[in-house]
Design an enzyme around this catalytic site. Structure first.
Site, PDB file in Angstrom:
ATOM      1  N   LYS A 112      17.583 -34.752  -7.431  1.00 34.09           N
ATOM      2  CA  LYS A 112      18.128 -34.093  -8.632  1.00 34.09           C
ATOM      3  C   LYS A 112      18.639 -35.101  -9.654  1.00 34.09           C
ATOM      4  O   LYS A 112      18.529 -34.887 -10.849  1.00 34.09           O
ATOM      5  CB  LYS A 112      19.228 -33.097  -8.257  1.00 34.09           C
ATOM      6  N   LYS A 193       8.608 -27.133  -1.584  1.00 31.05           N
ATOM      7  CA  LYS A 193       9.469 -26.013  -1.176  1.00 31.05           C
ATOM      8  C   LYS A 193       9.347 -24.851  -2.170  1.00 31.05           C
ATOM      9  O   LYS A 193       9.258 -25.099  -3.376  1.00 31.05           O
ATOM     10  CB  LYS A 193      10.909 -26.537  -1.145  1.00 31.05           C
ATOM     11  N   LYS A 196      13.591 -21.365  -6.525  1.00 28.62           N
ATOM     12  CA  LYS A 196      13.880 -20.501  -7.678  1.00 28.62           C
ATOM     13  C   LYS A 196      13.523 -21.188  -8.983  1.00 28.62           C
ATOM     14  O   LYS A 196      13.096 -20.558  -9.927  1.00 28.62           O
ATOM     15  CB  LYS A 196      15.397 -20.254  -7.745  1.00 28.62           C
TER      16      LYS A 196
HETATM   17  P1  TYM Z   1      20.692 -22.631  -1.675  1.00 34.80           P
HETATM   18  O1  TYM Z   1      21.390 -21.603  -2.478  1.00 34.80           O
HETATM   19  O2  TYM Z   1      19.874 -23.644  -2.379  1.00 34.80           O
HETATM   20  O3  TYM Z   1      19.765 -21.926  -0.617  1.00 34.80           O
HETATM   21  C1  TYM Z   1      20.281 -20.926   0.245  1.00 34.80           C
HETATM   22  C2  TYM Z   1      19.642 -21.029   1.611  1.00 34.80           C
HETATM   23  O4  TYM Z   1      18.230 -20.811   1.525  1.00 34.80           O
HETATM   24  C3  TYM Z   1      17.545 -21.870   2.183  1.00 34.80           C
HETATM   25  N1  TYM Z   1      16.255 -22.074   1.499  1.00 34.80           N
HETATM   26  C4  TYM Z   1      15.067 -22.039   2.116  1.00 34.80           C
HETATM   27  N2  TYM Z   1      14.730 -21.830   3.394  1.00 34.80           N
HETATM   28  C5  TYM Z   1      13.401 -21.843   3.695  1.00 34.80           C
HETATM   29  N3  TYM Z   1      12.423 -22.056   2.770  1.00 34.80           N
HETATM   30  C6  TYM Z   1      12.735 -22.263   1.476  1.00 34.80           C
HETATM   31  N4  TYM Z   1      11.768 -22.445   0.581  1.00 34.80           N
HETATM   32  C7  TYM Z   1      14.107 -22.257   1.093  1.00 34.80           C
HETATM   33  N5  TYM Z   1      14.749 -22.420  -0.091  1.00 34.80           N
HETATM   34  C8  TYM Z   1      16.061 -22.319   0.179  1.00 34.80           C
HETATM   35  C9  TYM Z   1      18.467 -23.074   2.041  1.00 34.80           C
HETATM   36  O5  TYM Z   1      18.181 -24.072   2.989  1.00 34.80           O
HETATM   37  C10 TYM Z   1      19.814 -22.421   2.246  1.00 34.80           C
HETATM   38  O6  TYM Z   1      20.079 -22.260   3.629  1.00 34.80           O
HETATM   39  N6  TYM Z   1      24.370 -25.824  -0.578  1.00 34.80           N
HETATM   40  C11 TYM Z   1      23.752 -24.577  -0.187  1.00 34.80           C
HETATM   41  C12 TYM Z   1      24.735 -23.432  -0.196  1.00 34.80           C
HETATM   42  C13 TYM Z   1      25.933 -23.688   0.636  1.00 34.80           C
HETATM   43  C14 TYM Z   1      26.040 -23.615   2.044  1.00 34.80           C
HETATM   44  C15 TYM Z   1      27.394 -23.938   2.356  1.00 34.80           C
HETATM   45  C16 TYM Z   1      25.137 -23.294   3.058  1.00 34.80           C
HETATM   46  C17 TYM Z   1      27.163 -24.028   0.141  1.00 34.80           C
HETATM   47  N7  TYM Z   1      28.032 -24.183   1.188  1.00 34.80           N
HETATM   48  C18 TYM Z   1      27.858 -23.960   3.667  1.00 34.80           C
HETATM   49  C19 TYM Z   1      25.608 -23.335   4.368  1.00 34.80           C
HETATM   50  C20 TYM Z   1      26.936 -23.654   4.671  1.00 34.80           C
HETATM   51  C21 TYM Z   1      22.636 -24.258  -1.165  1.00 34.80           C
HETATM   52  O7  TYM Z   1      22.621 -24.743  -2.258  1.00 34.80           O
HETATM   53  O8  TYM Z   1      21.723 -23.364  -0.700  1.00 34.80           O
END
Ligand code: TYM
Length: 328
Positions: A112, A193, A196
């Site tokens: 990023k 991946k 969004k």
């Molecule tokens: P975020 O919002 O980017 O994504 C949410 C969850 O979706 C999973 N994910 C995927 N899994 C499989 N294939 C994909 N293409 C795909 N795209 C996204 C991500 O791995 C994630 O599990 N930092 C985190 C949010 C967060 C969090 C936490 C998660 C904040 N604090 C504490 C767990 C524990 C995030 O940005 O996820």
């Protein structure tokens, strides 16, 4: 006592099929087994610029989506990260026990920060806030997709370091990844991946999208020139991604799927994948629109979640302050 599972998602637009399979779907499975916490990571969302009005709408929408996806409020504590003042305080205390080198080596930060040279320091310290989310609630397990595994591993390292330096306060968490769904890839470029923010939205399935468009996106997914439905992520990433999606949503193993479609062509297989995806998402959409405007119901769930979230993390915060030697 039941083990604790915890996860969060950022309210930055409508979540994708990847988010559903990698994260929420796992939580739905584990809610029977673990004491479950799922929250809206709205403070993570502001590491990049957000329109305040849209951010608020996305927060509400994501809560309704959690419930529509099958997160049961009787079995989960559901809350909004920013409603708990302790988490950012805990994050600071953890930051002072995390090295700059560790943060600058995180893959997501490197990607990023390369794309946007004018990034905030929040983008660098984001994994510590994530560690605070996890450690402040004593989570044993953290269901995530592959892209977040490194951050959960960092939370483990921070917990172990703190426990050793001061006092054994933290549970050392483990990431849980679903074999077939750890990384759902882009339908147009299956080496990337599904995200969004992808430039080409033809490769991304969103949970609130028109069902006909979803079907079309799957039917026009990139595959290869062979006609064999066989799992081989390296040489056949497109078809392997569709197998992953089908496997996650039907709970069939990859072997069973290869056997089921051994005499099919790609068109046939894609249409079966589309049926399963459309069926899953149509049920989610139906529930979503029923829940979305039930403010009273949503507020009751969030108030209860907030109360429990604050109660648990306040205790951790006070223990941290005490053993670090802060305050009176
Ligand atoms: P975020 O919002 O980017 O994504 C949410 C969850 O979706 C999973 N994910 C995927 N899994 C499989 N294939 C994909 N293409 C795909 N795209 C996204 C991500 O791995 C994630 O599990 N930092 C985190 C949010 C967060 C969090 C936490 C998660 C904040 N604090 C504490 C767990 C524990 C995030 O940005 O996820």
């Amino acid at each position: 006592m039941k083990k604790i599972s915890l996860t969060g998602l950022q309210p930055t637009g409508i979540i994708t099929l990847g988010n559903y399979i990698g994260s929420i779907g796992q939580m739905v499975e584990y809610q029977e087994k673990y004491d479950s916490y799922i929250f809206i990571a709205d403070m993570h969302a502001i590491t990049i610029n957000q329109d305040p009005k849209i951010l608020k709408e996305n927060i509400k929408s994501l809560i309704a989506l959690y419930l529509a996806c099958g997160i049961d409020p009787e079995k989960n504590t559901i809350y909004i990260q920013s409603e708990n003042p302790y988490v950012a305080n805990i994050s600071w205390l953890l930051e002072c026990n995390t090295y700059y080198g560790e943060l600058s080596r995180m893959t997501q930060f490197k990607d990023k920060s390369l794309k946007n040279k004018n990034f905030t320091s929040g983008l660098l310290t984001y994994p510590v806030l994530m560690a605070a989310d996890i450690l402040s609630m004593n989570a044993d397990y953290v269901p995530v997709g592959l892209d977040q595994k490194q951050h959960v591993e960092l939370a483990r390292d921070i917990a172990e370091r703190f426990n050793k330096k001061y006092k054994k306060i933290f549970v050392v968490p483990e990431p849980i990844l679903k074999d077939s769904g750890t990384k759902i890839t882009d339908l147009q470029d299956p080496t990337k991946k599904m995200s969004k923010s992808s430039e080409n939205q033809k490769g991304v399935i969103k949970l609130l999208e028109d069902l006909n468009i979803i079907r079309k996106k799957i039917m026009s997914a990139t595959t290869d020139s062979e006609m064999r439905i066989v799992y081989d992520m390296e040489n056949k990433p497109g078809i392997s991604n569709l197998i992953n999606i089908y496997s996650s949503l039907t709970k069939k193993s990859i072997k069973e799927i290869e056997e089921e479609f051994k005499d099919s062509n790609y068109g046939n297989f894609k249409s079966k994948v589309a049926d399963v995806v459309v069926d899953t998402i149509s049920k989610i959409q139906e529930r979503y629109y029923e829940i979305l405007n039930n403010e009273e119901y949503l507020n009751k769930i969030l108030d209860e979640g907030k109360k429990k979230n604050i109660e648990v993390s306040k205790k951790i915060y006070e223990e941290m302050i005490e053993c670090i030697g802060l305050g009176r």
